[in-house]
Design a protein around this motif. Structure first.
Motif, short mmCIF file in Angstrom:
data_model
loop_
_atom_site.label_atom_id
_atom_site.label_comp_id
_atom_site.label_asym_id
_atom_site.label_seq_id
_atom_site.Cartn_x
_atom_site.Cartn_y
_atom_site.Cartn_z
N CYS A 400 0.82 -1.22 0.00
CA CYS A 400 0.00 0.00 0.00
C CYS A 400 0.85 1.27 0.00
CB CYS A 400 -0.95 0.00 1.20
SG CYS A 400 -0.10 -0.01 2.80
N GLU A 401 2.15 1.13 0.28
CA GLU A 401 3.05 2.29 0.31
C GLU A 401 3.77 2.51 -1.02
OE1 GLU A 401 4.83 2.69 4.72
OE2 GLU A 401 5.43 0.87 3.68
N ILE A 402 3.63 1.58 -1.96
CA ILE A 402 4.30 1.75 -3.24
C ILE A 402 3.87 3.09 -3.82
CG2 ILE A 402 4.60 0.82 -5.56
CD1 ILE A 402 5.79 -0.91 -3.28
N PRO A 403 4.82 3.98 -4.14
CA PRO A 403 4.49 5.38 -4.46
C PRO A 403 3.89 5.55 -5.87
CG PRO A 403 6.84 5.04 -4.61
CD PRO A 403 6.28 3.76 -4.09
N ILE A 404 2.73 4.97 -6.07
CA ILE A 404 1.96 5.17 -7.29
C ILE A 404 0.55 5.57 -6.88
CG2 ILE A 404 1.03 4.10 -9.38
CD1 ILE A 404 3.42 2.18 -9.34
N ILE A 405 0.14 6.76 -7.27
CA ILE A 405 -1.19 7.24 -6.93
C ILE A 405 -2.12 7.01 -8.13
CG2 ILE A 405 -0.25 8.95 -5.34
CD1 ILE A 405 -0.84 11.09 -7.46
N SER A 406 -3.35 7.45 -8.02
CA SER A 406 -4.27 7.28 -9.15
C SER A 406 -4.90 8.60 -9.55
CB SER A 406 -5.37 6.26 -8.81
OG SER A 406 -6.26 6.78 -7.85
N VAL A 407 -5.01 8.80 -10.84
CA VAL A 407 -5.83 9.87 -11.41
C VAL A 407 -6.66 9.18 -12.50
CG1 VAL A 407 -5.92 12.05 -12.66
CG2 VAL A 407 -4.11 11.66 -10.97
N THR A 408 -7.92 8.99 -12.22
CA THR A 408 -8.75 8.24 -13.16
C THR A 408 -8.98 9.04 -14.44
OG1 THR A 408 -9.86 7.13 -11.33
CG2 THR A 408 -10.96 7.04 -13.46
N ASN A 409 -8.84 8.34 -15.56
CA ASN A 409 -9.03 8.97 -16.86
C ASN A 409 -10.44 9.52 -17.03
OD1 ASN A 409 -6.43 8.45 -17.71
ND2 ASN A 409 -6.96 6.60 -18.84
N GLY A 410 -10.59 10.35 -18.03
CA GLY A 410 -11.90 10.87 -18.40
C GLY A 410 -11.96 11.04 -19.90
N ILE A 411 -13.02 11.67 -20.38
CA ILE A 411 -13.17 11.94 -21.81
C ILE A 411 -13.47 13.42 -22.01
CG2 ILE A 411 -13.99 9.62 -22.34
CD1 ILE A 411 -16.85 10.98 -22.61
N HIS A 412 -13.20 13.90 -23.19
CA HIS A 412 -13.54 15.27 -23.55
C HIS A 412 -14.94 15.24 -24.17
CE1 HIS A 412 -13.44 18.88 -26.24
NE2 HIS A 412 -12.99 19.41 -25.12
N HIS A 413 -15.91 15.70 -23.41
CA HIS A 413 -17.31 15.56 -23.83
C HIS A 413 -17.58 16.13 -25.22
CE1 HIS A 413 -18.92 15.15 -19.43
NE2 HIS A 413 -18.50 14.01 -19.93
N GLY A 414 -17.03 17.32 -25.49
CA GLY A 414 -17.31 17.97 -26.77
C GLY A 414 -16.88 17.16 -27.97
N SER A 415 -15.89 16.28 -27.79
CA SER A 415 -15.39 15.47 -28.90
C SER A 415 -16.24 14.23 -29.16
CB SER A 415 -13.95 15.04 -28.64
OG SER A 415 -13.10 16.16 -28.53
N TRP A 416 -17.07 13.86 -28.20
CA TRP A 416 -17.73 12.55 -28.30
C TRP A 416 -19.25 12.60 -28.25
CZ3 TRP A 416 -14.80 9.00 -30.21
CH2 TRP A 416 -13.41 9.12 -30.04
N VAL A 417 -19.83 13.65 -27.73
CA VAL A 417 -21.29 13.70 -27.64
C VAL A 417 -21.86 14.05 -29.01
CG1 VAL A 417 -21.47 16.15 -27.02
CG2 VAL A 417 -23.20 14.53 -26.21
N SER A 418 -22.99 13.46 -29.37
CA SER A 418 -23.61 13.73 -30.67
C SER A 418 -24.16 15.14 -30.71
CB SER A 418 -24.73 12.72 -30.94
OG SER A 418 -25.86 12.99 -30.12
N GLN A 419 -24.32 15.66 -31.92
CA GLN A 419 -24.86 17.02 -32.06
C GLN A 419 -26.28 17.08 -31.52
OE1 GLN A 419 -23.24 19.80 -32.96
NE2 GLN A 419 -25.11 20.84 -32.33
N GLU A 420 -27.05 16.02 -31.76
CA GLU A 420 -28.43 16.00 -31.28
C GLU A 420 -28.50 16.02 -29.76
OE1 GLU A 420 -28.36 13.76 -35.24
OE2 GLU A 420 -27.09 14.02 -33.48
N MET A 421 -27.65 15.22 -29.12
CA MET A 421 -27.65 15.19 -27.66
C MET A 421 -27.10 16.50 -27.11
SD MET A 421 -28.70 13.16 -25.26
CE MET A 421 -28.72 11.49 -25.93
#
Length: 853
Positions: A400-421
């Protein structure tokens, strides 16, 4: 025939439309629908033929069309609207400038092997590239001071074709960079800038291409220039192509060349973010600069570079990491070592799990970790996997001390949401859902969207997906020379009203693309129910050398041709970002079923969720953090098995059961208006829970707060007063490494352990020999807790001991008191760890001394 001279010819654009070129050369258009519409309306066919490349559209559209659009009031209204949006986006005061607490001379250099910004700039292969691109897009929106570096590949990543035997073949179309949205970097005299990197016996040169991604500048290096010999021109020929030596050459250009490019264009380099280990040589180049310019030793410079470097690991298996033989490192770095005055074995040790193992291969990931202040995984589950994976670098530290933290990925909404939505969100969430996507109060307004509007919007996207899939299948069949009867049959493939399951990703075996096809008879009954029609749209590529992945594709394709399945299973050839958008925007259910622990994060399900699809996934990656009743369905119970065949059978059975008993009934449960109210309620809950968390704006804010800014503060302290802290820390570490093994526990005294209860305390006294090490150089800790059936302490507690007295010149007394016991069999032990105020973490050099009998 070689030309005498070369020159670039540009189209003539009417004065009123002159800024079309500016828009075309800034990939801001890739996440702005109105900007894309500008170029589509010039010529829809050319827009599709060029794979949505506005630069090539401007080059191919006829002059008469350009002149006509300049006189078209409707077009000019759209043009001016886009300019207004563009100027506002480029000039507004962004989040970063409003958060004054982060203005610490921060400037980030972001290195990645690939960038999936848009399908017309084919310098990406998959998820890593798409994530890197979304990183840049959100950096632009947030105003984070970041410059990016990558490579420009003449052939990019391969395009997939499926032959008559259903076997994947690869084609490598050439990228014409002069007709793509990038430009050559030149000096003040309009002369092309070239960066040079030393190779054994020669220099290799690279042209620098500039890609504007909103506010962000991305520099791509290209060795295919006349200044290089024929072999060196091929270094940047192909992404993930060639042999091991080609790979190290690519990574030298990326890492060393990339640092030099940023210096050449006048970018002050503060923090270096290595997205995967491919660019780890950047740290070595930065060390060289400090040694040559500031007179530091290699290890003094190392402390400065460690303080200002971030490493993100994306792979949960070592097979995804680059390793180079010691001979190859010697070949390319012997001169470097002489220049920075270290032995080649010292450099090799920085890339090995065991620094003393002379035959161990050199790992780029290990080098990146050893050159970084902070390392992060890309989901909380991946953090645990990575800590286990890299434990051998810190064998004496607790997992549990191994020095690796987490930053969970995400997405860029504007690149993936449909125009209609997107239009629907604008109406009911307000205009700021794209500007502040991490604001959960905005996403709660999803409840205001009338069910009928949300459902009809989603149905339109499903219809678009079906039409797209049919067109792609017709194109595939024609390319294969199929008879007209087979081609005409495609018009009946898929159903615009069927529950549509999407699966699209790289065809690695652990992702188990064939899981849903593992029981064809059971699947046939599910798919051929006329009252409850179900269909599957699938896409993905196998790595050219992955024979097992190719076999999976062939297995699915052959099944899709059979009579019970041909109308309800569609495999779309040549998966790319455009295909991905149609899939995530049009599917009802997004299927993801990797074996737990092997998907570092995954982001396709996030893209589906913002478009209203529900997730159906194993407990892996990002889904493990958010899965809950009412927003989707999960396969399994977080269990893992050593028997992979048994594991697959268990998960397949669960998949079918949930599909038959929960998913299908929910989808087809319609009210008198024909609406699936329970399903729509889940769509809204999914959006409310997932969208404000799993986006790259939140991700970049996390990186800034938890990695970039702390690294900038630490880097400043290391450089102040002529690098005094770096010099002192390097000398202190050398002393600690030299004398650490002389530490000994001389005596441990414990109070009475008879009749202890959970309310009891236990006093522990330790006498320790430190040689020349001083008490201020260390911390002594008690580790205590319950024992497992192996006799090991599990989930223990660390408690610092207090320095009491010095008995002799090098003998010291420490005491500590244990309380807060749990009932049952308990135990304790003691350890010594280094302590220094300038350490990034106490295990930097792996020095831990546990008590031994």
């Amino acid at each position: 025939m070689k030309p005498i001279n070369t020159f670039t010819v540009s189209p003539y654009i009417p004065e009123k439309l002159n800024r079309l070129r500016e828009i075309a050369y800034n990939l801001w258009w890739s996440w702005n629908a109105d900007a894309r519409e500008l170029f589509r309306r010039l010529d829809m066919d050319i827009w599709e033929e060029t794979r949505h490349n506005p630069v090539l559209v401007l080059g191919r559209v006829d002059q008469e069309t350009l002149n006509a659009r300049a006189k078209d009031e409707s077009y000019m209204f759209l043009f001016n609207k886009v300019l207004e949006k563009f100027d506002y986006s480029m000039n507004k005061v962004p989040w970063y400038n409003r958060e004054n607490k982060y203005n610490h001379n921060l400037n980030i250099a972001y290195f990645s092997m690939e960038y999936g910004i848009t399908e017309s700039l084919a310098v990406y292969s998959g998820g890593l590239g798409v994530l890197s691109a979304d990183h840049l897009k959100s950096s632009s929106e947030l105003g984070i001071p970041l410059h990016a570096v990558g490579l420009s590949y003449q052939y990019g990543y391969f395009q997939q074709t499926l032959n008559v035997d259903d076997w994947q073949e690869e084609k490598h179309p050439i990228n014409d960079f002069y007709n793509m949205p990038l430009s050559v970097v030149k000096d003040k005299k309009n002369k092309e800038l070239l960066v040079e990197v030393e190779f054994p016996g020669r220099k290799v040169y690279a042209r620098i291409w500039l890609v504007n991604v909103g506010r962000i500048r991305l520099y791509l290096l290209d060795t295919n220039i006349p200044e290089n010999n024929e072999q060196d021109r091929k270094i940047t020929s192909e992404l993930y192509g060639g042999d091991t030596e080609t790979r190290i050459q690519q990574e030298l250009i990326l890492g060393i060349g990339g640092v030099r490019v940023l210096k050449m264009v006048g970018t002050p380099l503060c923090i270096c973010h290595m997205n995967e280990g491919h660019s780890a040589f950047s740290g070595l180049e930065r060390i060289r600069n400090l040694v040559s310019s500031n007179g530091l030793t290699f290890y003094e410079a190392l402390e400065v570079i460690k303080a200002s470097s971030i490493f993100t690991t994306h792979t949960p298996v070592e097979a995804g990491i680059d390793f180079f033989s010691p001979e190859l490192i010697r070949k390319y770095f012997s001169d470097y070592c002489r220049e920075v005055k270290i032995d080649i074995d010292e450099l090799l040790a920085l890339g090995r799990k065991d620094p003393d193992a002379s035959s161990e291969f050199f790992s780029m990931a290990v080098l990146a970790i050893n050159l970084s202040y902070k390392a992060n995984a890309v989901s909380k589950l991946h953090q645990k996997v990575a800590q286990e994976m890299w434990k051998s670098l810190w064998p004496e530290a607790l997992t549990c001390e191994i020095p690796i933290i987490s930053v969970t990925n995400g997405i860029h909404h504007g690149s993936w949401v449909s125009q209609e939505m997107s239009d629907l969100f604008d109406r009911y969430l307000g205009p700021y859902w794209q500007v502040e996507p991490a604001d959960s109060t905005l996403w709660k307004k999803v409840e205001k969207i009338p069910d009928v509007e949300l459902w009809r919007t989603h149905e339109r996207r499903r219809e678009r997906l079906v039409a797209f899939a049919r067109n792609r299948l017709i194109e595939q069949y024609r390319n294969l020379g199929k008879p007209p009867s087979d081609i005409s049959r495609v018009n009946s493939v898929l159903n615009t009203e069927a529950l549509t399951i999407g699966f699209a990703r790289r065809f690695a075996t652990y992702k188990r693309a064939n899981l849903i096809f593992s029981d064809p008879d059971r699947l046939a009954k599910i798919l051929t129910n006329k009252n409850r029609p179900i269909q599957i749209v699938i896409a993905g590529k196998a790595h050219p050398k992955d024979e097992e992945g190719k076999k999976l594709i062939r297995e699915i394709l052959k099944l899709s041709h059979e009579e019970p399945f041909y109308q309800s299973i569609a495999f779309l050839e040549n998966y790319d970002m455009n295909t991905a958008r149609y899939l995530v925007q049009g599917c009802d259910l997004w299927l993801n079923n990797p074996r737990r622990g092997l998907e570092a994060c995954g982001t396709s399900g996030m893209k589906a969720a913002v478009n209203g699809a529900l997730n159906f996934s194993t407990y892996d990656g990002w889904w493990d953090e958010i899965c809950q009743p009412g927003i989707g369905w999960s396969i399994g119970k977080r269990e893992t098995y050593e028997d992979l065949e048994y594991w697959d059978k268990q998960d397949a059975s669960t998949l079918y059961n949930i599909l038959e008993n929960e998913i299908i009934p929910t989808f087809f449960d319609r009210d008198t208006d024909g609406l699936p109210r329970r399903w729509i309620s889940m769509m809204k809950s999914s959006m409310k829970e997932i969208c404000p968390i799993f986006n790259t704006n939140r991700m970049l804010i996390d990186y800034t707060a938890n990695l970039y800014y702390p690294a900038a503060v630490r880097m400043t302290s290391m450089r102040d007063n002529d690098f005094a802290a770096s010099k002192e820390l390097a000398a202190w570490k050398e002393k600690m490494r030299e004398h650490w093994d002389s530490i000994r526990f001389l005596k441990i005294d414990t109070g009475s352990m008879d009749g202890l209860s959970v309310k009891s305390t236990l006093n522990i006294r330790a006498e320790i020999y430190l040689d020349v090490i001083q008490p201020e150089d260390i911390e002594i800790q008690i580790y205590y807790g319950k024992l497992d059936f192996h006799g090991d302490i599990i989930d223990g507690v660390l408690l610092p001991m207090s320095f009491i007295s010095r008995e002799e010149s090098n003998k010291f007394i420490y005491e500590g008191t244990i309380s807060n016991w749990e009932s049952g069999l308990n135990g304790y032990t003691i350890r010594v760890i280094p302590h220094h105020p300038a350490l990034g973490h106490p295990f930097e050099d792996g020095l831990v001394h546990w008590f031994e009998d």
